[in-house]
Design an enzyme around this catalytic site. Structure first.
Site, mmCIF file in Angstrom:
data_model
loop_
_atom_site.group_PDB
_atom_site.id
_atom_site.type_symbol
_atom_site.label_atom_id
_atom_site.label_comp_id
_atom_site.label_asym_id
_atom_site.label_seq_id
_atom_site.Cartn_x
_atom_site.Cartn_y
_atom_site.Cartn_z
ATOM 1 N N GLU A 1 -10.089 5.396 5.608
ATOM 2 C CA GLU A 1 -10.351 6.757 6.069
ATOM 3 C C GLU A 1 -9.301 7.201 7.099
ATOM 4 O O GLU A 1 -8.715 8.271 6.998
ATOM 5 C CB GLU A 1 -11.746 6.816 6.690
ATOM 6 C CG GLU A 1 -12.112 8.170 7.275
ATOM 7 C CD GLU A 1 -13.441 8.139 8.003
ATOM 8 O OE1 GLU A 1 -13.968 9.225 8.290
ATOM 9 O OE2 GLU A 1 -13.957 7.037 8.317
ATOM 10 N N HIS A 2 -9.102 6.384 8.127
ATOM 11 C CA HIS A 2 -8.108 6.670 9.167
ATOM 12 C C HIS A 2 -7.020 5.612 9.101
ATOM 13 O O HIS A 2 -7.326 4.413 9.054
ATOM 14 C CB HIS A 2 -8.726 6.614 10.571
ATOM 15 C CG HIS A 2 -9.941 7.458 10.743
ATOM 16 N ND1 HIS A 2 -11.223 6.944 10.690
ATOM 17 C CD2 HIS A 2 -10.079 8.782 10.970
ATOM 18 C CE1 HIS A 2 -12.100 7.914 10.895
ATOM 19 N NE2 HIS A 2 -11.429 9.055 11.059
#
Length: 449
Positions: free
Chosen positions: A326-327
């Protein structure tokens, strides 16, 4: 581009739970959500009220906050906090406006007399979910309500759960300042179910957005199709891609800083430096002895943390794209190379001067991002998610109607669609003066060039 013939030399210095272990509770969650949504669908507001009483101890006569209640709650927020909220929302609004300005309606004449175009129309009603729980997720209110406002969504409903039976003033302030037209003190499955299916108090929405726990995420998954959703979201994920240009304290801080989200938040270090990997593990142990949220972060790191040691930058890239976190925090001597070559992720954070927390809270990009490898096929929430691109077409001359009609009639007959062909043939008779019998017995028109 992935080279399937090259041999990988990747070593996992630390691994977390397997995918099977991670998914072990999914079936139980799925069953609970399915039962709750069926109850809401059948009994509406009565089911919502019972579920709210059961899970949050909150069953008021009305879940919607009045304008007076909202104003009173906003007044409780200290001026400095309100100023910070407004600053964050200004950054998010400015970036969303720039994104919106990049999305254009178009109209072109593809052939003489043939006009095609598309319009970008806002979704007409959106339900924004803002989680509560251990932390008041003020930023989640910005990310959904502000972005929907920039997209000019006519109706923005927003739900957030009570904490100890009461609203959190700062969260309500963020929802209100962000542009929510309706604010409900309601959480969990019952909130997303009520917004999607409708009750006597809450009119159904067209789309659901916002993060939430496993039950909220599963409810959105089950409701998808009846309403639109932003994306399928799971626990927060973070990855640090680093080489020996960065220090272990920076890597450890950026990993543990996200692991505190929950007991199941994966954090992964991908590096080509064995020294950095070893020293980062030591730094993580040190930080976990002093950080106030260590109980959560330590469990998450123990069960879901990974350290992956690669030989080359190409291997680091391949591992990172395969995980599709996600990040992704990139701190190397070639950050822009990763920007040019990364293909699967939620959002990139380039260089040591930025970090995931900036994106989570204030810098202006949206923090609602794809998890569980969904970055392979979708990006995160942005102003474009609230817009629907609808095409249109018109023909302005008899000549164009005839030319397109001749091709269409033959192509329809090629597929065996006589009724489709007759739609074209009718235009050929009306606007082209062609003597064509009903499509069931007509020969192909043959005068098109």
């Amino acid at each position: 581009m992935r080279n399937w013939n090259r041999r990988m030399t990747v070593v996992y210095l630390k691994t977390g739970k397997s995918d099977r272990e991670k998914n072990a509770g999914d079936e139980k969650t799925r069953s609970i959500v399915e039962s709750a949504l069926a109850d809401i669908d059948a009994r509406g507001g009565n089911a919502v009220r019972e579920l709210s009483e059961k899970f949050d101890g909150h069953a008021p006569e009305k879940f919607r906050l009045s304008e007076t209640e909202i104003e009173s709650l906003v007044a409780k927020v200290p001026n400095r906090d309100l100023s910070d909220i407004r600053f964050a929302q200004e950054q998010i609004r400015n970036f969303a406006k720039a994104q919106r300005d990049s999305i254009k309606d178009i109209e072109i004449e593809t052939l003489p007399g043939v006009v095609l175009g598309h319009k970008n129309i806002p979704v007409q009603s959106v339900g924004c979910y803002i989680p509560g729980g251990k932390f008041p997720l003020i930023a989640s209110a910005h990310m959904s309500t502000v972005t929907a406002s920039v997209a000019e969504v006519p109706r923005i409903a927003a739900c957030t759960p009570p904490v100890n039976g009461e609203p959190t003033p700062s969260v309500i302030a963020a929802m209100h300042l962000g542009g929510a037209h309706e604010i409900y003190l309601l959480g969990g499955i019952q909130a997303v179910g009520a917004m999607a299916l409708g009750t006597d108090e809450i009119a159904p929405v067209d789309m659901l957005v916002g993060p939430g726990n496993a039950f909220v995420a599963e409810a959105k998954r089950q409701l998808f199709g009846r309403v639109g959703i932003d994306l399928f979201a799971g626990p927060t994920e973070t990855m640090v891609i680093a080489d020996d240009t960065v220090d272990p304290e920076m890597c450890a801080t950026d990993l543990i800083g996200q692991a505190e989200h929950g007991f199941d938040s994966p954090a992964v270090l991908v590096t080509n430096s064995g020294k950095l990997a070893s020293e980062t593990l030591d730094e993580i142990d040190r930080i976990l002895r002093i950080i106030p949220t260590a109980a959560t972060a330590a469990k998450s790191w123990s069960d879901f943390g990974q350290v992956v040691l690669c030989d080359t930058y190409e291997e680091m890239l391949e591992v990172a794209n395969g995980i599709a976190s996600e990040h992704v925090q990139v701190m190397t001597d070639r950050d822009d190379w990763f920007l040019d070559n990364m293909t699967s992720y939620g959002a990139l954070f380039l260089g040591p001067r930025t970090n995931v927390s900036y994106g989570d809270k204030v810098i202006g990009t949206n923090h609602t991002l794809p998890t569980r490898k969904a970055g392979r096929y979708t990006g995160g929430l942005w102003v474009g998610k609230f817009l629907k691109t609808h095409t249109y077409q018109k023909i302005t001359t008899d000549e164009a109607a005839t030319r397109i009609g001749e091709y269409c009639s033959r192509l329809c007959r090629l597929e065996g669609f006589a009724g489709h062909a007759e739609q074209a043939n009718l235009r050929l008779r009306r606007y082209g003066g062609m003597n064509i019998p009903y499509a069931g017995s007509a020969p192909y028109p043959s005068s098109a060039e």
